[in-house]
Design a protein around this motif. Structure first.
Motif, PDB file in Angstrom:
ATOM      1  N   VAL A  13      -1.577  -6.697  -4.048  1.00  0.00           N
ATOM      2  CA  VAL A  13      -0.167  -6.405  -4.259  1.00  0.00           C
ATOM      3  C   VAL A  13      -0.059  -5.470  -5.456  1.00  0.00           C
ATOM      4  N   MET A  14       0.505  -4.316  -5.237  1.00  0.00           N
ATOM      5  CA  MET A  14       0.605  -3.334  -6.322  1.00  0.00           C
ATOM      6  C   MET A  14       1.769  -2.386  -6.097  1.00  0.00           C
ATOM      7  N   GLU A  15       2.219  -1.809  -7.205  1.00  0.00           N
ATOM      8  CA  GLU A  15       3.280  -0.809  -7.104  1.00  0.00           C
ATOM      9  C   GLU A  15       2.598   0.537  -6.880  1.00  0.00           C
ATOM     10  N   VAL A  16       3.065   1.250  -5.871  1.00  0.00           N
ATOM     11  CA  VAL A  16       2.483   2.556  -5.577  1.00  0.00           C
ATOM     12  C   VAL A  16       3.542   3.640  -5.718  1.00  0.00           C
ATOM     13  N   THR A  17       3.089   4.813  -6.113  1.00  0.00           N
ATOM     14  CA  THR A  17       3.977   5.956  -6.261  1.00  0.00           C
ATOM     15  C   THR A  17       3.836   6.823  -5.005  1.00  0.00           C
ATOM     16  N   PRO A  18       4.808   7.693  -4.729  1.00  0.00           N
ATOM     17  CA  PRO A  18       4.734   8.516  -3.516  1.00  0.00           C
ATOM     18  C   PRO A  18       3.420   9.288  -3.417  1.00  0.00           C
ATOM     19  N   GLU A  49      -2.121   6.222   4.865  1.00  0.00           N
ATOM     20  CA  GLU A  49      -0.727   5.783   4.787  1.00  0.00           C
ATOM     21  C   GLU A  49       0.025   6.680   3.811  1.00  0.00           C
ATOM     22  N   THR A  50       1.175   7.190   4.253  1.00  0.00           N
ATOM     23  CA  THR A  50       2.003   8.011   3.372  1.00  0.00           C
ATOM     24  C   THR A  50       3.115   7.142   2.805  1.00  0.00           C
ATOM     25  N   VAL A  51       3.202   7.091   1.498  1.00  0.00           N
ATOM     26  CA  VAL A  51       4.249   6.334   0.811  1.00  0.00           C
ATOM     27  C   VAL A  51       5.279   7.342   0.315  1.00  0.00           C
ATOM     28  N   GLU A  52       6.535   7.106   0.694  1.00  0.00           N
ATOM     29  CA  GLU A  52       7.599   8.081   0.376  1.00  0.00           C
ATOM     30  C   GLU A  52       8.281   7.813  -0.958  1.00  0.00           C
ATOM     31  N   THR A  54       8.484   5.137  -4.614  1.00  0.00           N
ATOM     32  CA  THR A  54       7.767   4.153  -5.426  1.00  0.00           C
ATOM     33  C   THR A  54       8.208   2.760  -5.001  1.00  0.00           C
ATOM     34  N   ARG A  55       7.245   1.938  -4.637  1.00  0.00           N
ATOM     35  CA  ARG A  55       7.586   0.583  -4.179  1.00  0.00           C
ATOM     36  C   ARG A  55       6.378  -0.319  -4.297  1.00  0.00           C
ATOM     37  N   LYS A  56       6.652  -1.603  -4.164  1.00  0.00           N
ATOM     38  CA  LYS A  56       5.582  -2.587  -4.220  1.00  0.00           C
ATOM     39  C   LYS A  56       5.052  -2.786  -2.808  1.00  0.00           C
ATOM     40  N   VAL A  57       3.750  -2.744  -2.626  1.00  0.00           N
ATOM     41  CA  VAL A  57       3.165  -2.974  -1.306  1.00  0.00           C
ATOM     42  C   VAL A  57       2.097  -4.053  -1.406  1.00  0.00           C
ATOM     43  N   ALA A  58       1.799  -4.652  -0.257  1.00  0.00           N
ATOM     44  CA  ALA A  58       0.729  -5.652  -0.173  1.00  0.00           C
ATOM     45  C   ALA A  58      -0.315  -5.118   0.792  1.00  0.00           C
ATOM     46  N   TRP A  59      -1.303  -4.420   0.240  1.00  0.00           N
ATOM     47  CA  TRP A  59      -2.392  -3.897   1.076  1.00  0.00           C
ATOM     48  C   TRP A  59      -3.233  -5.080   1.546  1.00  0.00           C
ATOM     49  N   CYS A  60      -3.595  -5.094   2.798  1.00  0.00           N
ATOM     50  CA  CYS A  60      -4.459  -6.160   3.306  1.00  0.00           C
ATOM     51  C   CYS A  60      -5.827  -6.099   2.631  1.00  0.00           C
TER      52      CYS A  60
END
Ligand code: FES
Length: 78
Positions: A13-18, A49-52, A54-60
């Motif tokens: 679980v981490m915050e990712v930027t675009p 995966e393209t992140v549009e 900044t949000r928190k995601v849970a990478w498997c």
């Protein structure tokens, strides 16, 4: 089909930027949850995966998710 190696039995679980991210699908990367090229020679390849925003995601992390590259709870059955 070969089974991916379990990197860890919980999501990253981490915050990712675009930007574009290459999620490790084989489980062998030393740079989890991202690809480091360790899949070479196997039948696996990373999921891009393209992140549009900044949000928190849970990478498997278990690499068994039905919703890869994101966690879908499948790690709870391992
Ligand atoms: S870490 Fe793989 S499904 Fe949750």
């Amino acid at each position: 089909m070969a089974k991916a190696q379990i990197a860890q039995k919980s999501p990253y679980v981490m915050e990712v930027t675009p930007g574009k991210y290459a999620w490790c699908a084989c489980g062998r990367s030393a740079n989890q949850p991202y690809c480091d090229g360790s899949h070479k020679g196997s039948e696996f390849s990373p999921i891009i995966e393209t992140v549009e925003t900044t949000r928190k995601v849970a990478w498997c992390g278990c690499k068994q998710s039905g919703g890869a590259p994101f966690c879908d709870g499948s790690h709870g059955r391992l």
